[in-house]
Motif scaffolding. Sequence first.
Motif, PDB file in Angstrom:
ATOM      1  N   ALA A 289     -25.571 -35.880   8.079  1.00 10.11           N
ATOM      2  CA  ALA A 289     -26.959 -35.991   7.364  1.00 10.11           C
ATOM      3  C   ALA A 289     -26.905 -35.723   6.052  1.00 10.11           C
ATOM      4  O   ALA A 289     -27.382 -36.418   5.014  1.00 10.11           O
ATOM      5  N   LEU A 290     -26.222 -34.476   5.704  1.00  9.30           N
ATOM      6  CA  LEU A 290     -25.989 -34.268   4.207  1.00  9.30           C
ATOM      7  C   LEU A 290     -25.216 -35.258   3.585  1.00  9.30           C
ATOM      8  O   LEU A 290     -25.794 -35.481   2.564  1.00  9.30           O
ATOM      9  N   ALA A 291     -24.280 -35.754   4.026  1.00  7.96           N
ATOM     10  CA  ALA A 291     -23.418 -36.507   3.213  1.00  7.96           C
ATOM     11  C   ALA A 291     -24.238 -37.943   3.004  1.00  7.96           C
ATOM     12  O   ALA A 291     -24.067 -38.651   2.016  1.00  7.96           O
ATOM     13  N   ALA A 292     -24.897 -38.561   4.068  1.00  5.31           N
ATOM     14  CA  ALA A 292     -25.702 -39.689   3.946  1.00  5.31           C
ATOM     15  C   ALA A 292     -27.077 -39.437   2.918  1.00  5.31           C
ATOM     16  O   ALA A 292     -26.923 -40.376   2.164  1.00  5.31           O
ATOM     17  N   ALA A 293     -27.680 -38.423   3.007  1.00  8.65           N
ATOM     18  CA  ALA A 293     -28.707 -38.049   1.975  1.00  8.65           C
ATOM     19  C   ALA A 293     -28.221 -37.993   0.667  1.00  8.65           C
ATOM     20  O   ALA A 293     -28.849 -38.548  -0.286  1.00  8.65           O
ATOM     21  N   LEU A 294     -27.166 -37.414   0.451  1.00  7.59           N
ATOM     22  CA  LEU A 294     -26.625 -37.056  -1.061  1.00  7.59           C
ATOM     23  C   LEU A 294     -26.158 -38.506  -1.680  1.00  7.59           C
ATOM     24  O   LEU A 294     -26.424 -38.818  -2.783  1.00  7.59           O
ATOM     25  N   ILE A 295     -25.602 -39.389  -0.600  1.00  6.21           N
ATOM     26  CA  ILE A 295     -25.024 -40.289  -1.282  1.00  6.21           C
ATOM     27  C   ILE A 295     -26.097 -41.406  -1.465  1.00  6.21           C
ATOM     28  O   ILE A 295     -26.318 -42.119  -2.717  1.00  6.21           O
ATOM     29  N   GLY A 296     -27.239 -41.265  -0.831  1.00  2.00           N
ATOM     30  CA  GLY A 296     -28.366 -42.286  -1.125  1.00  2.00           C
ATOM     31  C   GLY A 296     -29.045 -41.775  -2.322  1.00  2.00           C
ATOM     32  O   GLY A 296     -29.530 -42.764  -2.995  1.00  2.00           O
ATOM     33  N   ALA A 297     -29.103 -40.498  -2.301  1.00  2.00           N
ATOM     34  CA  ALA A 297     -30.010 -40.021  -3.753  1.00  2.00           C
ATOM     35  C   ALA A 297     -28.964 -40.251  -5.094  1.00  2.00           C
ATOM     36  O   ALA A 297     -29.495 -40.847  -5.943  1.00  2.00           O
ATOM     37  N   PHE A 298     -27.762 -40.108  -4.660  1.00  2.00           N
ATOM     38  CA  PHE A 298     -26.814 -40.426  -6.125  1.00  2.00           C
ATOM     39  C   PHE A 298     -26.829 -41.771  -6.230  1.00  2.00           C
ATOM     40  O   PHE A 298     -26.769 -42.256  -7.627  1.00  2.00           O
ATOM     41  N   THR A 299     -26.915 -42.695  -5.362  1.00  2.00           N
ATOM     42  CA  THR A 299     -26.810 -44.037  -5.682  1.00  2.00           C
ATOM     43  C   THR A 299     -28.077 -44.331  -6.423  1.00  2.00           C
ATOM     44  O   THR A 299     -28.148 -45.455  -7.347  1.00  2.00           O
ATOM     45  N   GLN A 300     -29.109 -43.845  -6.318  1.00  2.00           N
ATOM     46  CA  GLN A 300     -30.568 -44.248  -6.911  1.00  2.00           C
ATOM     47  C   GLN A 300     -30.464 -43.719  -8.238  1.00  2.00           C
ATOM     48  O   GLN A 300     -30.808 -44.458  -9.271  1.00  2.00           O
ATOM     49  N   VAL A 301     -30.009 -42.358  -8.302  1.00  2.00           N
ATOM     50  CA  VAL A 301     -29.985 -41.842  -9.820  1.00  2.00           C
ATOM     51  C   VAL A 301     -28.812 -42.863 -10.722  1.00  2.00           C
ATOM     52  O   VAL A 301     -29.221 -42.984 -11.776  1.00  2.00           O
ATOM     53  N   LEU A 302     -27.769 -43.301 -10.052  1.00  2.00           N
ATOM     54  CA  LEU A 302     -27.022 -44.281 -10.738  1.00  2.00           C
ATOM     55  C   LEU A 302     -27.413 -45.728 -10.698  1.00  2.00           C
ATOM     56  O   LEU A 302     -26.828 -46.499 -11.364  1.00  2.00           O
ATOM     57  N   ASP A 303     -28.537 -46.091 -10.339  1.00  2.00           N
ATOM     58  CA  ASP A 303     -29.201 -47.287 -10.259  1.00  2.00           C
ATOM     59  C   ASP A 303     -28.313 -48.273  -9.530  1.00  2.00           C
ATOM     60  O   ASP A 303     -27.997 -49.442 -10.035  1.00  2.00           O
ATOM     61  N   GLN A 304     -27.521 -47.794  -8.367  1.00  2.00           N
ATOM     62  CA  GLN A 304     -26.800 -48.613  -7.593  1.00  2.00           C
ATOM     63  C   GLN A 304     -27.299 -48.916  -6.655  1.00  2.00           C
ATOM     64  O   GLN A 304     -28.085 -48.477  -5.923  1.00  2.00           O
ATOM     65  N   GLU A 305     -26.914 -50.001  -5.865  1.00  2.00           N
ATOM     66  CA  GLU A 305     -27.340 -50.556  -4.349  1.00  2.00           C
ATOM     67  C   GLU A 305     -26.658 -49.574  -3.375  1.00  2.00           C
ATOM     68  O   GLU A 305     -25.565 -49.106  -3.154  1.00  2.00           O
ATOM     69  N   TRP A 306     -27.515 -49.016  -2.344  1.00  2.00           N
ATOM     70  CA  TRP A 306     -27.068 -48.261  -1.374  1.00  2.00           C
ATOM     71  C   TRP A 306     -26.657 -49.362  -0.186  1.00  2.00           C
ATOM     72  O   TRP A 306     -27.731 -49.693   0.557  1.00  2.00           O
TER      73      TRP A 306
END
Length: 116
Positions: free
Chosen positions: A98-115
């Motif tokens: 869950a930590l990995a999924a939530a971090l990756i989701g947040a980081f892709t939004q910060v970088l304006d990338q498609e999750w």
Amino acid sequence: MKIVISAPGKIHLSGEHAVVYGKPAVLVTISKRLYVTLTDQPPRTADEKPLKDLKKDDEHITHIIDLVEKKFKKKLPNFSTKITSDIPPNAGMGSSAALAAALIGAFTQVLDQEWN
């Protein structure tokens, strides 16, 4: 800017030990969740940390940050990061996933990338 992403915990309905031998398992999500909050403001509470401090303190998070930055060929800004969870750690309920999924989701939004 404020980004909040959550990911659920999980339990095995069947096959918990079968996966060790390459066999399938049946998993379901539970109502307990882990939350990652990123803000572009300085940390205001003790449970908020700059991303660079998390990277220094946690090998798991460091690996996730490195993978995201490598994939998107962009450096993450030093956001304030808050991680909270209802998922009990070390209980086999997927808190690390869950930590990995939530971090990756947040980081892709910060970088304006498609999750994806």
